[in-house]
Design a protein around this motif. Structure first.
Motif, PDB file in Angstrom:
ATOM      1  N   GLN A  42     -27.446 -17.524 -26.573  1.00  0.00           N
ATOM      2  CA  GLN A  42     -27.662 -16.094 -26.762  1.00  0.00           C
ATOM      3  C   GLN A  42     -27.960 -15.415 -25.435  1.00  0.00           C
ATOM      4  OE1 GLN A  42     -30.454 -13.853 -26.692  1.00  0.00           O
ATOM      5  NE2 GLN A  42     -31.831 -15.397 -25.883  1.00  0.00           N
ATOM      6  N   ALA A  43     -28.661 -16.093 -24.513  1.00  0.00           N
ATOM      7  CA  ALA A  43     -28.963 -15.492 -23.210  1.00  0.00           C
ATOM      8  C   ALA A  43     -27.691 -15.275 -22.394  1.00  0.00           C
ATOM      9  CB  ALA A  43     -29.937 -16.366 -22.439  1.00  0.00           C
ATOM     10  N   SER A  44     -26.699 -16.134 -22.578  1.00  0.00           N
ATOM     11  CA  SER A  44     -25.451 -15.960 -21.833  1.00  0.00           C
ATOM     12  C   SER A  44     -24.686 -14.728 -22.289  1.00  0.00           C
ATOM     13  CB  SER A  44     -24.577 -17.207 -21.971  1.00  0.00           C
ATOM     14  OG  SER A  44     -24.073 -17.322 -23.290  1.00  0.00           O
ATOM     15  N   PHE A  45     -24.867 -14.326 -23.544  1.00  0.00           N
ATOM     16  CA  PHE A  45     -24.178 -13.146 -24.059  1.00  0.00           C
ATOM     17  C   PHE A  45     -25.004 -11.866 -23.920  1.00  0.00           C
ATOM     18  CE2 PHE A  45     -21.880 -16.467 -26.411  1.00  0.00           C
ATOM     19  CZ  PHE A  45     -20.580 -16.106 -26.070  1.00  0.00           C
ATOM     20  N   THR A  46     -26.317 -11.962 -24.114  1.00  0.00           N
ATOM     21  CA  THR A  46     -27.144 -10.756 -24.144  1.00  0.00           C
ATOM     22  C   THR A  46     -27.873 -10.480 -22.838  1.00  0.00           C
ATOM     23  OG1 THR A  46     -29.112 -11.904 -24.953  1.00  0.00           O
ATOM     24  CG2 THR A  46     -27.552 -11.076 -26.612  1.00  0.00           C
ATOM     25  N   GLY A  47     -28.103 -11.509 -22.040  1.00  0.00           N
ATOM     26  CA  GLY A  47     -28.868 -11.357 -20.815  1.00  0.00           C
ATOM     27  C   GLY A  47     -30.370 -11.400 -21.033  1.00  0.00           C
ATOM     28  N   PHE A  48     -30.815 -11.516 -22.283  1.00  0.00           N
ATOM     29  CA  PHE A  48     -32.234 -11.577 -22.606  1.00  0.00           C
ATOM     30  C   PHE A  48     -32.693 -13.031 -22.604  1.00  0.00           C
ATOM     31  CE2 PHE A  48     -35.579 -12.123 -25.833  1.00  0.00           C
ATOM     32  CZ  PHE A  48     -36.568 -11.359 -25.239  1.00  0.00           C
ATOM     33  N   CYS A  49     -33.611 -13.366 -21.691  1.00  0.00           N
ATOM     34  CA  CYS A  49     -34.110 -14.736 -21.596  1.00  0.00           C
ATOM     35  C   CYS A  49     -35.626 -14.710 -21.425  1.00  0.00           C
ATOM     36  CB  CYS A  49     -33.468 -15.457 -20.413  1.00  0.00           C
ATOM     37  SG  CYS A  49     -34.011 -17.160 -20.233  1.00  0.00           S
ATOM     38  N   PRO A  50     -36.361 -15.114 -22.458  1.00  0.00           N
ATOM     39  CA  PRO A  50     -37.821 -15.120 -22.354  1.00  0.00           C
ATOM     40  C   PRO A  50     -38.345 -16.005 -21.223  1.00  0.00           C
ATOM     41  CG  PRO A  50     -37.139 -15.358 -24.632  1.00  0.00           C
ATOM     42  CD  PRO A  50     -35.906 -15.478 -23.801  1.00  0.00           C
ATOM     43  N   ALA A  51     -37.690 -17.123 -20.961  1.00  0.00           N
ATOM     44  CA  ALA A  51     -38.134 -17.997 -19.876  1.00  0.00           C
ATOM     45  C   ALA A  51     -37.992 -17.295 -18.526  1.00  0.00           C
ATOM     46  CB  ALA A  51     -37.337 -19.298 -19.883  1.00  0.00           C
ATOM     47  N   ALA A  52     -36.909 -16.571 -18.330  1.00  0.00           N
ATOM     48  CA  ALA A  52     -36.713 -15.843 -17.077  1.00  0.00           C
ATOM     49  C   ALA A  52     -37.781 -14.767 -16.909  1.00  0.00           C
ATOM     50  CB  ALA A  52     -35.318 -15.222 -17.035  1.00  0.00           C
ATOM     51  N   MET A  53     -38.138 -14.106 -17.997  1.00  0.00           N
ATOM     52  CA  MET A  53     -39.184 -13.090 -17.931  1.00  0.00           C
ATOM     53  C   MET A  53     -40.521 -13.724 -17.556  1.00  0.00           C
ATOM     54  SD  MET A  53     -37.926 -10.754 -21.199  1.00  0.00           S
ATOM     55  CE  MET A  53     -39.526 -10.739 -21.857  1.00  0.00           C
ATOM     56  N   ALA A  54     -40.811 -14.885 -18.106  1.00  0.00           N
ATOM     57  CA  ALA A  54     -42.068 -15.575 -17.798  1.00  0.00           C
ATOM     58  C   ALA A  54     -42.095 -16.020 -16.339  1.00  0.00           C
ATOM     59  CB  ALA A  54     -42.250 -16.769 -18.729  1.00  0.00           C
ATOM     60  N   PHE A  55     -40.989 -16.584 -15.855  1.00  0.00           N
ATOM     61  CA  PHE A  55     -40.939 -17.026 -14.459  1.00  0.00           C
ATOM     62  C   PHE A  55     -41.027 -15.841 -13.496  1.00  0.00           C
ATOM     63  CE2 PHE A  55     -38.748 -21.051 -15.960  1.00  0.00           C
ATOM     64  CZ  PHE A  55     -39.841 -21.857 -15.685  1.00  0.00           C
ATOM     65  N   LYS A  56     -40.442 -14.721 -13.884  1.00  0.00           N
ATOM     66  CA  LYS A  56     -40.514 -13.524 -13.050  1.00  0.00           C
ATOM     67  C   LYS A  56     -41.965 -13.050 -12.928  1.00  0.00           C
ATOM     68  CE  LYS A  56     -37.036 -10.821 -13.429  1.00  0.00           C
ATOM     69  NZ  LYS A  56     -36.068  -9.812 -13.890  1.00  0.00           N
ATOM     70  N   ARG A  57     -42.707 -13.111 -14.027  1.00  0.00           N
ATOM     71  CA  ARG A  57     -44.131 -12.735 -13.991  1.00  0.00           C
ATOM     72  C   ARG A  57     -44.947 -13.705 -13.150  1.00  0.00           C
ATOM     73  NH1 ARG A  57     -45.612 -10.671 -20.076  1.00  0.00           N
ATOM     74  NH2 ARG A  57     -44.452  -8.719 -19.914  1.00  0.00           N
ATOM     75  N   LEU A  58     -44.483 -14.942 -13.048  1.00  0.00           N
ATOM     76  CA  LEU A  58     -45.174 -15.928 -12.217  1.00  0.00           C
ATOM     77  C   LEU A  58     -44.834 -15.778 -10.736  1.00  0.00           C
ATOM     78  CD1 LEU A  58     -44.865 -19.098 -14.473  1.00  0.00           C
ATOM     79  CD2 LEU A  58     -46.926 -17.770 -13.986  1.00  0.00           C
ATOM     80  N   GLY A  59     -43.915 -14.883 -10.421  1.00  0.00           N
ATOM     81  CA  GLY A  59     -43.634 -14.592  -9.020  1.00  0.00           C
ATOM     82  C   GLY A  59     -42.332 -15.107  -8.467  1.00  0.00           C
ATOM     83  N   LEU A  60     -41.518 -15.752  -9.271  1.00  0.00           N
ATOM     84  CA  LEU A  60     -40.223 -16.206  -8.768  1.00  0.00           C
ATOM     85  C   LEU A  60     -39.290 -15.016  -8.588  1.00  0.00           C
ATOM     86  CD1 LEU A  60     -39.803 -19.419 -10.867  1.00  0.00           C
ATOM     87  CD2 LEU A  60     -39.799 -19.305  -8.398  1.00  0.00           C
ATOM     88  N   LYS A  61     -38.492 -15.081  -7.551  1.00  0.00           N
ATOM     89  CA  LYS A  61     -37.565 -13.992  -7.236  1.00  0.00           C
ATOM     90  C   LYS A  61     -36.139 -14.397  -7.585  1.00  0.00           C
ATOM     91  CE  LYS A  61     -40.715 -11.567  -4.999  1.00  0.00           C
ATOM     92  NZ  LYS A  61     -41.549 -10.748  -5.794  1.00  0.00           N
ATOM     93  N   ALA A  62     -35.376 -13.436  -8.086  1.00  0.00           N
ATOM     94  CA  ALA A  62     -33.948 -13.667  -8.312  1.00  0.00           C
ATOM     95  C   ALA A  62     -33.274 -13.702  -6.958  1.00  0.00           C
ATOM     96  CB  ALA A  62     -33.367 -12.577  -9.185  1.00  0.00           C
ATOM     97  N   GLY A  63     -32.331 -14.590  -6.800  1.00  0.00           N
ATOM     98  CA  GLY A  63     -31.657 -14.702  -5.523  1.00  0.00           C
ATOM     99  C   GLY A  63     -30.246 -15.202  -5.685  1.00  0.00           C
ATOM    100  N   VAL A  64     -29.474 -15.062  -4.631  1.00  0.00           N
ATOM    101  CA  VAL A  64     -28.095 -15.535  -4.634  1.00  0.00           C
ATOM    102  C   VAL A  64     -28.105 -17.011  -4.268  1.00  0.00           C
ATOM    103  CG1 VAL A  64     -25.818 -15.282  -3.590  1.00  0.00           C
ATOM    104  CG2 VAL A  64     -27.259 -13.264  -3.985  1.00  0.00           C
ATOM    105  N   VAL A  65     -27.563 -17.823  -5.156  1.00  0.00           N
ATOM    106  CA  VAL A  65     -27.544 -19.264  -4.922  1.00  0.00           C
ATOM    107  C   VAL A  65     -26.388 -19.622  -4.007  1.00  0.00           C
ATOM    108  CG1 VAL A  65     -27.350 -21.513  -6.004  1.00  0.00           C
ATOM    109  CG2 VAL A  65     -28.633 -19.711  -7.127  1.00  0.00           C
ATOM    110  N   PHE A  66     -25.196 -19.073  -4.249  1.00  0.00           N
ATOM    111  CA  PHE A  66     -24.021 -19.352  -3.445  1.00  0.00           C
ATOM    112  C   PHE A  66     -23.659 -18.100  -2.652  1.00  0.00           C
ATOM    113  CE2 PHE A  66     -23.629 -21.923  -7.314  1.00  0.00           C
ATOM    114  CZ  PHE A  66     -23.683 -23.173  -6.725  1.00  0.00           C
ATOM    115  N   ARG A  67     -23.387 -18.250  -1.401  1.00  0.00           N
ATOM    116  CA  ARG A  67     -23.042 -17.093  -0.549  1.00  0.00           C
ATOM    117  C   ARG A  67     -21.621 -17.174  -0.094  1.00  0.00           C
ATOM    118  NH1 ARG A  67     -28.387 -15.315   2.359  1.00  0.00           N
ATOM    119  NH2 ARG A  67     -29.785 -16.128   0.826  1.00  0.00           N
TER     120      ARG A  67
END
Length: 67
Positions: A42-67
């Motif tokens: 469901q996260a692949s279709f909707t973009g809603f991921c509770p785990a990502a929200m939790a990790f974001k609150r813990l301070g992890l930053k979204a970043g580009v993995v491949f450049r």
């Protein structure tokens, strides 16, 4: 570690833990594996991921993995 990689690592760890619990504790733990897989789907279709929200609150930053 980027947010995306943290979510993938967490999902993989949850699948492995749930399979171990299914094998050694009780077969009903397979439903945790089903839940993790359904959440990933469901996260692949909707973009809603509770785990990502939790990790974001813990301070992890979204970043580009491949450049």
């Amino acid at each position: 570690m980027t947010l995306d990689r943290a979510v993938m690592a967490f999902a993989g760890a949850m699948v492995l833990v749930s399979l171990a619990l299914t094998q050694f504790v009780h077969p009903a733990w397979i439903w945790l594996t089903v839940f993790v897989g359904a959440n990933l789907l469901q996260a692949s279709f909707t973009g809603f991921c509770p785990a990502a929200m939790a990790f974001k609150r813990l301070g992890l930053k979204a970043g580009v993995v491949f450049r």
